[in-house]
Write a protein that holds these residues in place. Structure first.
Motif, PDB file in Angstrom:
ATOM      1  N   LEU A   1       0.825  -1.220   0.000  1.00 57.59           N
ATOM      2  CA  LEU A   1       0.000   0.000   0.000  1.00 57.59           C
ATOM      3  C   LEU A   1       0.855   1.264   0.000  1.00 57.59           C
ATOM      4  CD1 LEU A   1      -2.787  -1.075   2.553  1.00 57.59           C
ATOM      5  CD2 LEU A   1      -2.817  -1.207   0.049  1.00 57.59           C
ATOM      6  N   GLY A   2       2.048   1.199   0.623  1.00 57.97           N
ATOM      7  CA  GLY A   2       2.933   2.365   0.637  1.00 57.97           C
ATOM      8  C   GLY A   2       3.387   2.747  -0.764  1.00 57.97           C
ATOM      9  N   THR A   3       3.721   1.736  -1.576  1.00 58.60           N
ATOM     10  CA  THR A   3       4.160   1.996  -2.952  1.00 58.60           C
ATOM     11  C   THR A   3       3.008   2.540  -3.795  1.00 58.60           C
ATOM     12  OG1 THR A   3       5.772   0.205  -2.783  1.00 58.60           O
ATOM     13  CG2 THR A   3       5.240   0.977  -4.990  1.00 58.60           C
ATOM     14  N   ILE A   4       1.795   2.027  -3.566  1.00 57.82           N
ATOM     15  CA  ILE A   4       0.620   2.552  -4.282  1.00 57.82           C
ATOM     16  C   ILE A   4       0.446   4.029  -3.964  1.00 57.82           C
ATOM     17  CG2 ILE A   4      -1.891   2.452  -4.474  1.00 57.82           C
ATOM     18  CD1 ILE A   4      -1.697  -0.563  -3.916  1.00 57.82           C
ATOM     19  N   GLY A   5       0.563   4.388  -2.688  1.00 51.77           N
ATOM     20  CA  GLY A   5       0.452   5.792  -2.286  1.00 51.77           C
ATOM     21  C   GLY A   5       1.531   6.652  -2.918  1.00 51.77           C
ATOM     22  N   ASP A   6       2.759   6.106  -3.003  1.00 50.23           N
ATOM     23  CA  ASP A   6       3.860   6.857  -3.629  1.00 50.23           C
ATOM     24  C   ASP A   6       3.592   7.086  -5.113  1.00 50.23           C
ATOM     25  OD1 ASP A   6       5.159   6.881  -1.220  1.00 50.23           O
ATOM     26  OD2 ASP A   6       6.553   5.262  -1.713  1.00 50.23           O
ATOM     27  N   ALA A   7       3.052   6.062  -5.791  1.00 53.84           N
ATOM     28  CA  ALA A   7       2.775   6.186  -7.227  1.00 53.84           C
ATOM     29  C   ALA A   7       1.742   7.262  -7.514  1.00 53.84           C
ATOM     30  CB  ALA A   7       2.294   4.845  -7.774  1.00 53.84           C
ATOM     31  N   LEU A   8       0.817   7.464  -6.572  1.00 56.60           N
ATOM     32  CA  LEU A   8      -0.256   8.446  -6.737  1.00 56.60           C
ATOM     33  C   LEU A   8       0.084   9.808  -6.150  1.00 56.60           C
ATOM     34  CD1 LEU A   8      -3.108   5.981  -5.743  1.00 56.60           C
ATOM     35  CD2 LEU A   8      -2.897   7.050  -7.990  1.00 56.60           C
ATOM     36  N   ASN A   9       1.237   9.920  -5.526  1.00 60.74           N
ATOM     37  CA  ASN A   9       1.625  11.154  -4.850  1.00 60.74           C
ATOM     38  C   ASN A   9       2.028  12.228  -5.862  1.00 60.74           C
ATOM     39  OD1 ASN A   9       2.973  13.144  -3.199  1.00 60.74           O
ATOM     40  ND2 ASN A   9       3.116  11.568  -1.618  1.00 60.74           N
ATOM     41  N   PRO A  10       1.444  13.437  -5.751  1.00 63.89           N
ATOM     42  CA  PRO A  10       1.805  14.504  -6.703  1.00 63.89           C
ATOM     43  C   PRO A  10       3.183  15.107  -6.470  1.00 63.89           C
ATOM     44  CG  PRO A  10       0.220  15.317  -5.083  1.00 63.89           C
ATOM     45  CD  PRO A  10       0.367  13.850  -4.835  1.00 63.89           C
ATOM     46  N   ASN A  11       3.846  14.716  -5.370  1.00 58.42           N
ATOM     47  CA  ASN A  11       5.174  15.238  -5.058  1.00 58.42           C
ATOM     48  C   ASN A  11       6.215  14.581  -5.963  1.00 58.42           C
ATOM     49  OD1 ASN A  11       7.637  15.991  -3.995  1.00 58.42           O
ATOM     50  ND2 ASN A  11       7.054  15.663  -1.861  1.00 58.42           N
ATOM     51  N   PRO A  12       6.904  15.345  -6.821  1.00 57.06           N
ATOM     52  CA  PRO A  12       7.883  14.771  -7.761  1.00 57.06           C
ATOM     53  C   PRO A  12       8.992  13.983  -7.070  1.00 57.06           C
ATOM     54  CG  PRO A  12       7.409  17.058  -8.318  1.00 57.06           C
ATOM     55  CD  PRO A  12       6.778  16.800  -6.989  1.00 57.06           C
ATOM     56  N   ALA A  13       9.396  14.406  -5.875  1.00 57.88           N
ATOM     57  CA  ALA A  13      10.478  13.717  -5.154  1.00 57.88           C
ATOM     58  C   ALA A  13      10.073  12.297  -4.782  1.00 57.88           C
ATOM     59  CB  ALA A  13      10.839  14.505  -3.893  1.00 57.88           C
TER      60      ALA A  13
ATOM     61  N   PRO B   1      -2.797  -6.493  -5.299  1.00 56.11           N
ATOM     62  CA  PRO B   1      -1.601  -6.461  -6.165  1.00 56.11           C
ATOM     63  C   PRO B   1      -1.877  -5.846  -7.535  1.00 56.11           C
ATOM     64  CG  PRO B   1      -1.772  -8.588  -5.078  1.00 56.11           C
ATOM     65  CD  PRO B   1      -3.045  -7.853  -4.776  1.00 56.11           C
ATOM     66  N   ILE B   2      -3.082  -6.056  -8.064  1.00 56.50           N
ATOM     67  CA  ILE B   2      -3.422  -5.456  -9.357  1.00 56.50           C
ATOM     68  C   ILE B   2      -3.513  -3.935  -9.234  1.00 56.50           C
ATOM     69  CG2 ILE B   2      -5.291  -5.236 -11.058  1.00 56.50           C
ATOM     70  CD1 ILE B   2      -5.729  -8.251 -10.775  1.00 56.50           C
ATOM     71  N   PHE B   3      -4.016  -3.435  -8.106  1.00 55.22           N
ATOM     72  CA  PHE B   3      -3.983  -1.984  -7.855  1.00 55.22           C
ATOM     73  C   PHE B   3      -2.543  -1.476  -7.931  1.00 55.22           C
ATOM     74  CE2 PHE B   3      -7.993  -1.967  -4.958  1.00 55.22           C
ATOM     75  CZ  PHE B   3      -8.808  -1.878  -6.067  1.00 55.22           C
ATOM     76  N   TYR B   4      -1.656  -2.196  -7.274  1.00 49.68           N
ATOM     77  CA  TYR B   4      -0.224  -1.846  -7.251  1.00 49.68           C
ATOM     78  C   TYR B   4       0.334  -1.830  -8.674  1.00 49.68           C
ATOM     79  CZ  TYR B   4       4.713  -2.438  -5.718  1.00 49.68           C
ATOM     80  OH  TYR B   4       6.058  -2.312  -5.496  1.00 49.68           O
TER      81      TYR B   4
END
Length: 455
Positions: A287-299, A331-334
């Protein structure tokens, strides 16, 4: 004439009243039951910190224990949950053994605790369907009513896990038959989904919703629409890879002539080795990686690699193939979010979170053949501004993935192309596909013309 009208309206009134009561009751019970599962799962993940070593070293042993539990006490709890429920509805009139509920809960918690790349929605749907089946048996329901209540169980379980009551309701009535929405179960599914979702919130479950900071411009952005169309094509091909990888890995491992316990142990060992090579972000729920993928922060976005979704597909295929218990949609969400992140970084760097969100729902739409539920999920998770883009990408990816599914027991009720000859009414795993006769004739004529030109 008046008497017929009164009879009709009275019968409908009593039918609606009956299903409002039943679906509300089953929704509350399933909401409470799946909440228990989610809290046990959350506690188990938190308890990893007490281990004196990295938690994923336990995976080979956890997989062996999971296989033993399922084989010994509830064989129908094998795999990723939702598939077994679909099969039970089509082949067993919705009958699900009560032993599935505790065994599926324990097996999934063990798998995810030790780092198996599986999800929590499949068990949620299977637990929900199991509770609905149990209630149907206790109330001595006839076959048709039991099937309807079990479908409500899918919707309630899905809504409880993801916090998307409308998408959960639509998913339950859309996932069974490709190309058909079961309108007779729509009302009870909606009510069960809302009741389960509300119960879970009351009992303390908190859900994650994403703020993409994306708002549609008033002007018509034709370039962005074109990019979304291309993205839909890309997500369709990604979905095909996911379906093929999971199904072929499972078939290959099944054919290996050794004990299932040996496969589970060495399969878990292989996942441990891959984790040591590539990192922990590919195991567990992710879930952490999913959140990172959707994060608008470029960093934050820079931490997502172009190959991330490919590795997650491999980890998930192995986890399920060697006997891990859990769902496949998380996992498919990811895979969808990270593939969308990669696609957006190439084609629209200014809208990476948008394309990650489109991938999130489009890959689910294509792998499960639920474009309507996936579009509604996009609205519930990401906001109304994404609705028209999500609908476009989800439907295109749904068509491009072909007559395949992550759920092999789905029944086909439509052709995705008028050029293809497909037998309607077959399960996805048994479908034979060929070109229509007139299309074959066109190809033959074209070949003859080419042959003449060469001469």
């Amino acid at each position: 004439m008046i008497q017929k009208h009164i009879t009709e309206q009275t019968a409908i009134f009593f039918s609606v009243t009956k299903w409002v009561f039943l679906s509300s009751m089953v929704g509350v019970i399933i909401g409470a039951t799946v909440t228990g599962f989610l809290k046990i799962l959350a506690y188990s993940e938190e308890s990893r910190s007490f281990l004196p070593f990295d938690f994923y070293y336990l995976l080979p042993f956890a997989l062996v224990l999971t296989v033993w539990l399922v084989k010994t006490f509830a064989p129908s709890a094998e795999g990723h949950g939702t598939e077994k429920v679909i099969s039970a509805i089509h082949k067993e009139d919705g009958k699900i053994k009560v032993s599935v509920i505790p065994i599926k809960t324990l097996a999934t918690v063990l798998t995810i605790f030790a780092g198996g790349s599986v999800g929590k929605e499949g068990p949620g749907a299977q637990i929900g369907a199991g509770v609905a089946s149990l209630l149907s048996n206790l109330l001595k329901f006839r076959k048709q009513d039991r099937k309807k209540l079990v479908i409500c169980g899918i919707s309630a379980g899905f809504a409880t896990v993801f916090g998307t009551p409308i998408a959960g309701a639509i998913f339950g009535v859309e996932v069974l038959i490709i190309g058909v929405i079961m309108y007779d179960v729509l009302l009870p599914s909606f009510i069960a989904g809302f009741a389960a979702f509300t119960t879970a919130q009351f009992l303390g479950i908190e859900y994650t919703y994403y703020d993409l900071h994306f708002f549609q411009d008033v002007s018509l952005d034709l370039l962005l629409i074109l990019k979304v169309v291309i993205a839909g094509l890309f997500f369709g091909f990604v979905s095909d890879v996911v379906i093929t990888s999971i199904s072929h890995t499972h078939s290959f491992i099944k054919k290996i002539p050794v004990s299932t316990y040996v496969k589970a142990f060495f399969g878990g060992g292989l996942i441990v080795i891959l984790t040591l090579i590539f990192g922990e972000q590919y195991i567990g729920l992710g879930l952490g990686t999913i959140g990172d993928a959707l994060n608008p922060n470029p960093a934050v976005i820079q931490d997502i690699h172009w190959y991330t979704f490919i590795l997650k597909t491999i980890f998930t295929s192995l986890s399920l193939g060697v006997g891990g218990s859990g769902g496949v949609i998380t996992p498919i969400f990811y895979i969808g979010a990270t593939s969308g992140n990669f696609f957006g970084s190439i084609i629209a760097p200014e809208h990476i979170p948008l394309f990650a969100a489109l991938g999130f729902v489009s890959v689910v739409a294509a792998t499960t053949n639920t474009p309507i539920a996936s579009t509604i999920m996009a609205v519930e998770l990401f906001g109304i501004d994404i609705a028209h883009y999500a609908a476009l990408a989800a439907v295109i990816s749904f068509l491009i993935s072909g007559h395949r599914s992550i759920f092999s027991s789905q029944i086909l009720a439509m052709r995705k192309s008028e050029m293809l000859s497909v037998k309607i009414g077959e399960e996805v795993e048994h479908i034979n596909i060929s070109l229509e006769t007139h299309e074959m004739d066109k190809i033959k004529k074209f070949r003859r013309k080419l042959h003449k030109k060469k001469k």
